[in-house]
Design a protein around this motif. Structure first.
Motif, mmCIF file in Angstrom:
data_model
loop_
_atom_site.group_PDB
_atom_site.id
_atom_site.type_symbol
_atom_site.label_atom_id
_atom_site.label_comp_id
_atom_site.label_asym_id
_atom_site.label_seq_id
_atom_site.Cartn_x
_atom_site.Cartn_y
_atom_site.Cartn_z
ATOM 1 N N ASP A 37 -2.708 -4.815 4.976
ATOM 2 C CA ASP A 37 -3.245 -3.453 4.936
ATOM 3 C C ASP A 37 -4.703 -3.563 4.501
ATOM 4 O O ASP A 37 -4.999 -4.205 3.486
ATOM 5 C CB ASP A 37 -2.498 -2.585 3.903
ATOM 6 C CG ASP A 37 -1.042 -2.404 4.264
ATOM 7 O OD1 ASP A 37 -0.781 -1.806 5.330
ATOM 8 O OD2 ASP A 37 -0.176 -2.920 3.515
ATOM 9 N N MET A 38 -5.570 -2.930 5.278
ATOM 10 C CA MET A 38 -6.976 -2.946 4.853
ATOM 11 C C MET A 38 -7.773 -1.970 5.697
ATOM 12 O O MET A 38 -7.365 -1.571 6.780
ATOM 13 C CB MET A 38 -7.578 -4.337 4.972
ATOM 14 C CG MET A 38 -7.721 -4.843 6.389
ATOM 15 S SD MET A 38 -8.532 -6.443 6.407
ATOM 16 C CE MET A 38 -9.630 -6.260 7.750
ATOM 17 N N VAL A 39 -8.903 -1.600 5.147
ATOM 18 C CA VAL A 39 -9.845 -0.800 5.924
ATOM 19 C C VAL A 39 -11.201 -1.488 5.822
ATOM 20 O O VAL A 39 -11.501 -2.157 4.839
ATOM 21 C CB VAL A 39 -9.961 0.651 5.402
ATOM 22 C CG1 VAL A 39 -8.672 1.425 5.641
ATOM 23 C CG2 VAL A 39 -10.340 0.667 3.935
ATOM 24 N N VAL A 40 -12.010 -1.302 6.914
ATOM 25 C CA VAL A 40 -13.363 -1.851 6.938
ATOM 26 C C VAL A 40 -14.296 -0.708 7.313
ATOM 27 O O VAL A 40 -14.085 -0.033 8.322
ATOM 28 C CB VAL A 40 -13.492 -3.003 7.944
ATOM 29 C CG1 VAL A 40 -14.936 -3.507 7.995
ATOM 30 C CG2 VAL A 40 -12.553 -4.139 7.582
ATOM 31 N N VAL A 46 -18.202 -8.372 5.917
ATOM 32 C CA VAL A 46 -16.969 -8.841 5.301
ATOM 33 C C VAL A 46 -16.750 -10.294 5.680
ATOM 34 O O VAL A 46 -16.925 -10.659 6.850
ATOM 35 C CB VAL A 46 -15.762 -7.994 5.772
ATOM 36 C CG1 VAL A 46 -14.479 -8.462 5.097
ATOM 37 C CG2 VAL A 46 -16.005 -6.522 5.493
ATOM 38 N N VAL A 47 -16.372 -11.120 4.694
ATOM 39 C CA VAL A 47 -15.936 -12.475 5.036
ATOM 40 C C VAL A 47 -14.451 -12.577 4.730
ATOM 41 O O VAL A 47 -13.946 -11.942 3.813
ATOM 42 C CB VAL A 47 -16.702 -13.574 4.263
ATOM 43 C CG1 VAL A 47 -18.154 -13.569 4.642
ATOM 44 C CG2 VAL A 47 -16.494 -13.435 2.789
ATOM 45 N N VAL A 48 -13.782 -13.380 5.565
ATOM 46 C CA VAL A 48 -12.358 -13.648 5.361
ATOM 47 C C VAL A 48 -12.245 -15.121 5.045
ATOM 48 O O VAL A 48 -12.645 -15.968 5.865
ATOM 49 C CB VAL A 48 -11.530 -13.287 6.613
ATOM 50 C CG1 VAL A 48 -10.041 -13.525 6.371
ATOM 51 C CG2 VAL A 48 -11.778 -11.839 7.009
ATOM 52 N N ARG A 223 -15.343 -9.846 0.158
ATOM 53 C CA ARG A 223 -14.644 -11.106 0.452
ATOM 54 C C ARG A 223 -13.142 -10.858 0.429
ATOM 55 O O ARG A 223 -12.597 -10.387 -0.570
ATOM 56 C CB ARG A 223 -15.018 -12.178 -0.568
ATOM 57 C CG ARG A 223 -16.507 -12.488 -0.542
ATOM 58 C CD ARG A 223 -16.918 -13.401 -1.648
ATOM 59 N NE ARG A 223 -16.374 -14.753 -1.548
ATOM 60 C CZ ARG A 223 -16.861 -15.797 -2.222
ATOM 61 N NH1 ARG A 223 -17.889 -15.636 -3.034
ATOM 62 N NH2 ARG A 223 -16.335 -16.975 -2.110
ATOM 63 N N LEU A 224 -12.538 -11.213 1.560
ATOM 64 C CA LEU A 224 -11.075 -11.116 1.647
ATOM 65 C C LEU A 224 -10.526 -12.534 1.626
ATOM 66 O O LEU A 224 -11.052 -13.404 2.334
ATOM 67 C CB LEU A 224 -10.653 -10.416 2.950
ATOM 68 C CG LEU A 224 -11.224 -9.014 3.209
ATOM 69 C CD1 LEU A 224 -10.801 -8.534 4.599
ATOM 70 C CD2 LEU A 224 -10.725 -8.038 2.148
ATOM 71 N N ARG A 225 -9.472 -12.713 0.824
ATOM 72 C CA ARG A 225 -8.862 -14.035 0.787
ATOM 73 C C ARG A 225 -7.441 -13.940 1.306
ATOM 74 O O ARG A 225 -6.701 -13.014 0.958
ATOM 75 C CB ARG A 225 -8.868 -14.593 -0.631
ATOM 76 C CG ARG A 225 -10.260 -14.930 -1.112
ATOM 77 C CD ARG A 225 -10.242 -15.736 -2.404
ATOM 78 N NE ARG A 225 -11.592 -16.047 -2.827
ATOM 79 C CZ ARG A 225 -12.357 -15.219 -3.526
ATOM 80 N NH1 ARG A 225 -11.900 -14.014 -3.895
ATOM 81 N NH2 ARG A 225 -13.572 -15.563 -3.880
ATOM 82 N N MET A 226 -7.081 -14.921 2.135
ATOM 83 C CA MET A 226 -5.740 -14.933 2.725
ATOM 84 C C MET A 226 -5.021 -16.210 2.359
ATOM 85 O O MET A 226 -5.632 -17.272 2.200
ATOM 86 C CB MET A 226 -5.823 -14.806 4.254
ATOM 87 C CG MET A 226 -6.361 -13.488 4.742
ATOM 88 S SD MET A 226 -6.199 -13.337 6.528
ATOM 89 C CE MET A 226 -4.434 -13.149 6.687
ATOM 90 N N ASP A 234 -9.146 -8.934 -2.357
ATOM 91 C CA ASP A 234 -10.137 -8.137 -1.657
ATOM 92 C C ASP A 234 -11.225 -7.824 -2.666
ATOM 93 O O ASP A 234 -11.094 -6.926 -3.497
ATOM 94 C CB ASP A 234 -9.482 -6.842 -1.130
ATOM 95 C CG ASP A 234 -10.447 -6.046 -0.261
ATOM 96 O OD1 ASP A 234 -11.642 -6.395 -0.227
ATOM 97 O OD2 ASP A 234 -9.998 -5.101 0.399
ATOM 98 N N GLU A 235 -12.290 -8.617 -2.624
ATOM 99 C CA GLU A 235 -13.321 -8.562 -3.640
ATOM 100 C C GLU A 235 -14.573 -7.907 -3.074
ATOM 101 O O GLU A 235 -15.112 -8.354 -2.087
ATOM 102 C CB GLU A 235 -13.644 -10.001 -4.087
ATOM 103 C CG GLU A 235 -14.572 -10.086 -5.252
ATOM 104 C CD GLU A 235 -14.833 -11.548 -5.637
ATOM 105 O OE1 GLU A 235 -15.649 -11.794 -6.520
ATOM 106 O OE2 GLU A 235 -14.194 -12.456 -5.017
#
Lengths: 244, 576
Positions: A37-40, A46-48, A223-226, A234-235
């Motif tokens: 779940d996320m919004v941009v 944004v980095v993943v 920054r999104l971390r997976m 989600d920083e």
């Protein structure tokens, strides 16, 4: 984005709800993306991040209308990509999304200018306009003199800049970059990511970058971390990323 | 898109050339085979053109002893069919006997009547010793039939035009009228014969002496030899001495006797004569197309003739020359090169003129038929055979089926093996093109994925692949056409000789009876030696390039289909 669309999307270019993507491989099912779940927001950088196999590239493909989720929804500019037919997805990719690949993915038989022009082919732009747009982009990216060169005669950094120009050719809403500096030395990588970020900022284009590089990640506002297909962090950096 | 395609082909030059050469091999083979096949067709046409070259689809004749008639004829009767026209010659029924082997009674009758003027009455050629020329005309074994048959054939559904013709074997005789009867005077001679009697025997001598003695004494019964001369004594001699010398004269007599055979210096030369209808120049044994000098016959000039070029050369006659036949002077108005193989004639008269000369008024030996279309030929043939029992019907196709020799063998080879070979090679070329294209697609997965990612639709990708393969096809076509043209040129330069033998159209020698009429009959068996050429026309080149483009299209369609099935995500993921 017009006012109606802004109102409808709350200024979000992407809105993902419960997105899952499963693959069948070797008789067993692999869940590449698991309940994201996320919004941009429009214009966000944004980095993943995440280890290999964490689902970053799969998520990028779902965002890029290259793939459909097994479950959940991917809303792009208020349209649910998971329910659009192939033709509509193709049109979304042509008009609204630009891709930058780790391996540049330029057509080796075409010159730098031609590589940019083929991105405009689906939009029925006149030959003259295509050429003018391509030359302008190459100029912005510092390659004005290299338009007639084949990719094989260009450095990695130059090729990636051509790739960025191709991604910007149709004035997209979003640029999705998959490890755009993965094949570049650190100096060039820094130069490329800066260029990409500045260009997107100046054009108001949302930039989503998948990367392993901390240097690249530090430039992003978010920054999104997976891990294992899940979004675990989600920083958001309030000042728009770590200063270079 | 074309620039992109051209760039792609340049980049993958090796694969492009390999694919193009594969297609070129197929196209070259096809062009070469088409060229050779066309050459064989031309060669065969030169042998078989007789009917078509004279505007004819069907030729109807009646040959004695014909065994080729397709349909049986009913038992002929005196009033059947066209025999009701009566007149000169002809046996019972339309043409006489029905099909079967050898001669039947009707054939024999017809044959005798057709050729009865072979007997020359020497007594009517002039006075003995006078010089004469005389021509007589024979049907030989090509029987005539009433001219009404032409009109009947013309009424058949599917017949556009029909024309009658009369072909005759002519014999030209020159010489001196021979002495046919000899008069011989006999009698008037006088014959004298002297006999020498045998000496008297003793008994006769004694008896003679007694006789003479008796005459001298007047009483004695024995005559005296000395008194005999004086008294005559004639009775005293034996009987054989009484008449020993006589003469006679034979009576005068004139004897008349026929000389068999008469002694003469007659020499004979043969030529063939044909009667054509000047009013139907488009269909006939010879047509104006075959006129090489002079002009065509006019309907109002019965004494004009055309000469076969070969005969004109042989006899040193030309346009404007005149010659005499049975007292009539004919003028040569044109020279022709007839093409009706096996049935060309030396002299072409107006039909009515030859009918008169040959004593065959109202009769013809051939009906030439033009149909309204090639598809009608079979139906018209059946109807003719039904209406004209005993007819021998020849079509261009039936002639083609009779061709033998190396030309025929080559033609069959080209038909059976050449076509199959071309198909196999072409199919192989197509398969090669498809496989190489698929191989190329497999190597371009990232490229195709990228194009799809930047917004290229499936259709656009397919069109791109098609553009590339069609360009390869065009390249292959050009190379293939060059190969095929070179092969055809080589065949033309080598120019192998082929022989063709066809039984030709039925003519006066078309039966085993022909031997009775001697070697002067033109042979119905027509042999020709032709040099094989392999003409390559523009249409052939277009076909060659067309095949190559089709090959490119097939390869492009398969390759494009494969490319269109690539999911962009999978394509990008697979190359990672």
């Amino acid at each position: 984005m017009n006012d109606d669309e802004a109102a409808r999307t709350n200024g979000h270019v992407y809105e993902l709800r419960g997105v899952r993507r499963d693959f069948r491989a070797g008789g067993s099912e692999v869940r590449a993306v698991d309940g994201v779940d996320m919004v941009v927001a429009t214009g966000e950088f944004v980095v993943v991040e995440g280890p290999s196999g964490s689902g970053k590239t799969t998520l990028l493909q779902l965002l890029g209308a290259l793939d459909r989720p097994t479950a959940g929804s991917v809303s792009f500019a208020g349209r649910d990509l998971s329910s659009l037919p192939d033709r509509a997805l193709t049109e979304v990719r042509a008009r609204d999304i630009g891709f930058v690949f780790q391996t540049f993915n330029l057509i080796p038989t075409l010159t730098a200018l031609e590589n940019i022009e083929i991105a405009m082919a689906p939009l029925r732009v006149s030959r003259a306009k295509k050429r003018a747009r391509a030359e302008k982009l190459l100029g912005q990216l510092g390659l004005a003199e290299r338009g007639g060169h084949l990719p094989g005669l260009m450095s990695g950094g130059e090729q990636q800049r051509v790739s960025i120009a191709r991604a910007m050719a149709n004035e997209p809403r979003v640029i999705l970059a998959d490890e755009p500096t993965g094949n570049l030395d650190s100096t060039t990588a820094d130069e490329i990511i800066r260029l990409l970020a500045d260009l997107c900022a100046s054009e108001g284009v949302t930039l989503i970058v998948v990367t392993h590089s901390e240097d690249v990640a530090r430039r992003a506002a978010r920054r999104l971390r997976m891990r294992d297909g899940r979004l675990i962090d989600d920083e958001i950096w309030t000042r728009g990323g770590v200063p270079g | 898109m074309l620039g992109y395609a051209a760039s792609e082909l340049r980049r993958r030059l090796g694969r492009t050339l390999l694919t193009a050469l594969g297609l070129a091999a197929g196209v070259g083979m096809v062009v070469g085979i088409i060229g050779v096949s066309r050459g064989l067709n031309d060669a065969q046409a030169s042998v078989l053109q007789p009917l078509s070259s004279i505007g004819t689809d069907i030729l109807v004749t009646r040959v004695v002893g014909n065994t080729q008639t397709a349909t049986p004829s009913p038992t002929p009767t005196a009033t059947d069919g066209f025999n009701r026209g009566g007149g000169f010659g002809g046996g019972p029924g339309f043409f006489g006997g029905g099909p079967g082997s050898g001669l039947n009674g009707a054939d024999i009758t017809a044959l005798a009547q057709e050729n009865n003027n072979v007997v020359t009455d020497l007594s009517k050629l002039g006075k003995p010793g006078a010089k004469f020329t005389h021509d007589f005309f024979l049907s030989a074994t090509l029987l005539s039939f009433p001219q009404e048959a032409v009109a009947e054939v013309a009424k058949i559904n599917g017949v556009a035009a029909a024309a009658g013709a009369l072909t005759q074997l002519a014999n030209h005789q020159t010489g001196t009228v021979p002495q046919i009867v000899a008069e011989i005077q006999t009698g008037g001679q006088t014959f004298t014969q002297t006999a020498r009697p045998a000496p008297l025997t003793d008994a006769e001598r004694q008896k003679l002496q007694q006789c003479f003695a008796g005459e001298r004494s007047g009483s004695s019964p024995e005559p005296s030899p000395q008194a005999a001369p004086r008294q005559g004594g004639r009775d005293c001699f034996p009987e054989r001495f009484r008449e020993f010398r006589f003469s006679f004269r034979t009576p005068l007599q004139t004897l008349r006797q026929a000389i068999d055979p008469p002694q003469t210096d007659i020499t004979s030369t043969s030529y063939t004569a044909a009667g054509i209808d000047p009013a139907s120049p488009r269909i006939g044994l010879v047509t104006p197309d075959q006129l090489t000098k002079g002009r065509w016959l006019t309907t109002s000039a019965p004494n004009e003739v055309l000469l076969n070029a070969a005969y004109a050369n042989k006899t040193s006659l030309g346009v404007g020359s005149t010659f005499e036949i049975n007292g009539t002077t004919f003028t040569v108005v044109g020279i022709v090169t007839p093409t009706l193989a096996g049935a060309t004639s030396d002299v072409y008269f107006p039909l009515a003129t030859l009918q008169t000369l040959a004593g065959k008024a109202g009769r013809v030996t051939q009906v030439l038929v033009k149909t309204t279309g090639a598809s009608n030929v079979d139906a018209v043939v059946k109807e003719i055979q039904k209406q004209l029992p005993g007819a021998e019907v020849v079509t261009t196709r039936s002639l083609a089926e009779q061709v033998t020799g190396s030309l025929s063998d080559a033609r069959k080879l080209a038909d059976r093996l050449g076509g199959a070979l071309a198909v196999i090679v072409l199919a192989a070329a197509f398969v090669i093109a498809v496989l190489l294209t698929l191989g190329s697609i497999a190597k371009r997965v990232r490229e195709i994925g990228t194009l799809r990612a930047i917004g290229w639709s499936r259709g656009r990708v397919v069109r791109q692949i098609l553009a590339e393969t069609i360009m390869i096809g065009l390249l292959g076509g050009v190379i293939g056409v060059a190969i095929g043209y070179a092969a055809a040129y080589a065949v033309g330069a080598f120019s192998p000789a082929l022989t063709a033998t066809t039984s030709g159209v039925p003519n006066m020698s078309s039966s085993n009876l022909a031997q009775f009429f001697g070697s002067s009959l033109p042979s119905s068996v027509h042999s020709a030696t032709v040099s094989l050429k392999a003409p390559v026309h523009l249409a052939t080149l277009a076909v060659g390039v067309g095949f190559a483009v089709i090959g490119g299209l097939i390869a492009g369609a398969v390759g494009g289909w494969r490319a269109s099935r690539l999911s962009p995500a999978e394509a990008l993921r697979s190359v990672g």
